[in-house]
Design a protein around this motif. Structure first.
Motif, mmCIF file in Angstrom:
data_model
loop_
_atom_site.group_PDB
_atom_site.id
_atom_site.type_symbol
_atom_site.label_atom_id
_atom_site.label_comp_id
_atom_site.label_asym_id
_atom_site.label_seq_id
_atom_site.Cartn_x
_atom_site.Cartn_y
_atom_site.Cartn_z
ATOM 1 N N GLN A 1 0.813 -1.210 0.000
ATOM 2 C CA GLN A 1 0.000 0.000 0.000
ATOM 3 C C GLN A 1 0.848 1.261 0.000
ATOM 4 N N ARG A 2 2.026 1.183 0.586
ATOM 5 C CA ARG A 2 2.938 2.331 0.622
ATOM 6 C C ARG A 2 3.764 2.451 -0.654
ATOM 7 N N GLY A 3 3.653 1.448 -1.522
ATOM 8 C CA GLY A 3 4.450 1.453 -2.738
ATOM 9 C C GLY A 3 5.876 0.995 -2.519
ATOM 10 N N GLU A 4 6.163 0.389 -1.375
ATOM 11 C CA GLU A 4 7.511 -0.118 -1.075
ATOM 12 C C GLU A 4 7.580 -1.566 -1.561
ATOM 13 N N PHE A 5 7.669 -1.720 -2.868
ATOM 14 C CA PHE A 5 7.495 -3.027 -3.482
ATOM 15 C C PHE A 5 8.641 -3.994 -3.197
ATOM 16 N N ASP A 6 9.871 -3.481 -3.115
ATOM 17 C CA ASP A 6 10.998 -4.370 -2.823
ATOM 18 C C ASP A 6 10.861 -4.985 -1.425
ATOM 19 N N LYS A 7 10.481 -4.154 -0.456
ATOM 20 C CA LYS A 7 10.285 -4.656 0.906
ATOM 21 C C LYS A 7 9.134 -5.663 0.945
ATOM 22 N N ALA A 8 8.064 -5.356 0.206
ATOM 23 C CA ALA A 8 6.924 -6.278 0.156
ATOM 24 C C ALA A 8 7.345 -7.617 -0.431
ATOM 25 N N GLU A 9 8.126 -7.561 -1.501
ATOM 26 C CA GLU A 9 8.586 -8.790 -2.169
ATOM 27 C C GLU A 9 9.404 -9.653 -1.212
#
Length: 325
Positions: A72-80
């Motif tokens: 939701q925050r757009g922190e895609f690397d951390k999400a991955e």
């Protein structure tokens, strides 16, 4: 199910799912686009009933919650990275429903990042898992994934395959709404119609595309669980298509509505572009004073948001106005 779609679907289902290949795929950064409510924000979570279990405070659920927060925050690397942790946790405790859900989030994340081959493999894996648990080809969870598979075909310019998928999904969803006019079904149908409309735009069939996009907007605007920013972009896009078709008055109406709502979000990155679009539409009607004011506002927002593209387009708009004055 038509024979053509059956062939398409079964061909997808026979795809080999190589988890190592998918998870080690090269990642790249993309801007978080406006379709987030219809991709990442609309996963199998509500359809699987898994949402009700998010209140459990065990380690797996907490990890998944953090994954969603990063997305939701757009922190895609951390999400991955955290999704891999969640997947290992789910596998260790043999939480099959959790594994399926994590795959679905991974698939949506890959779609959001325009990693289409990866997204396709993951969506197929999710479908194989839910069908192994008894879901049929008409199950709304399967239809949901089919919409996104059609989107992937569209983005890969496989237009015939995409049209086949959209046609089938929209037919199934229209039938489902007769028996269950829920917000989830309406949202999914609106998403399918909007994407289908854009497929027609890419195929130079703008009038058909506009019709589908209008239907999608009419459904979307009445939903409770929809971000207003999404409606702003939808309205702007409708204005753009009308402008392309030469319907200037209608384009002005859509641009104006988009701006009226968008004013509530002063940090919205695309708002300046909408002012420029409106200004250009007024230029076509030779309403230069209004056009100057609109393009000027677009220029100010381009400066404020440090959007050089918008700033440049606004300057070109002003030059055109001066040349006509």
């Amino acid at each position: 199910m038509t024979s053509r779609y059956r062939f398409f679907w079964r061909r997808l289902m026979h795809m080999k799912f190589n988890s190592k290949q998918v998870y080690e795929a090269t990642l790249h950064k993309t801007h978080r686009n406006i379709y987030l409510p219809c991709t990442l924000g609309f996963s199998l979570l509500t359809l699987m009933g898994f949402e009700k279990k998010l209140n459990a405070q065990d380690e797996l659920i907490l990890t998944i919650k953090h994954c969603i927060l990063f997305v939701q925050r757009g922190e895609f690397d951390k999400a991955e990275q955290l999704l891999h942790v969640a997947l290992k946790q789910a596998q260790q405790i043999h939480h099959q429903e959790g594994i399926t859900y994590i795959y679905d989030v991974m698939a949506n994340l890959a779609l959001e990042r325009e990693q289409y081959d990866k997204a396709k493999q993951l969506f197929v894996a999710v479908t194989q898992r839910i069908m192994a648990d008894g879901a049929t080809e008409d199950d709304l969870r399967v239809v949901h994934i089919s919409v996104k598979l059609a989107r992937i075909s569209h983005m890969k310019r496989e237009y015939t395959t995409a049209q086949l998928g959209y046609d089938w999904c929209i037919e199934k969803l229209n039938n489902a709404l007769k028996y269950d006019p829920s917000e989830a079904n309406t949202k999914l149908l609106a998403m399918a119609e909007d994407w289908y409309g854009r497929l027609f735009l890419d195929s130079d069939k703008c009038e058909i595309g506009l019709s589908y996009m209008k239907q999608a907007y009419e459904r979307m605007k009445n939903l409770v669980d929809i971000e207003q920013e999404h409606l702003v972009i939808q309205l702007n896009d409708l204005g753009t298509v009308c402008d392309r078709l030469g319907n200037v008055d209608e384009s002005i109406e859509y641009y104006s509505k988009a701006i009226d709502i968008g004013k509530n979000f002063p940090d919205m990155h695309d708002l300046g572009a909408m002012y420029v679009n409106l200004g250009r539409a007024y230029i076509k009607k030779n309403m230069l004073d209004i056009a100057r004011k609109s393009c000027g506002q677009g220029w100010k927002l381009g400066i404020k948001t440090k959007n050089n593209d918008v700033k440049h387009e606004a300057e070109l708009c002003m030059q055109e106005i001066r040349a006509m004055s």
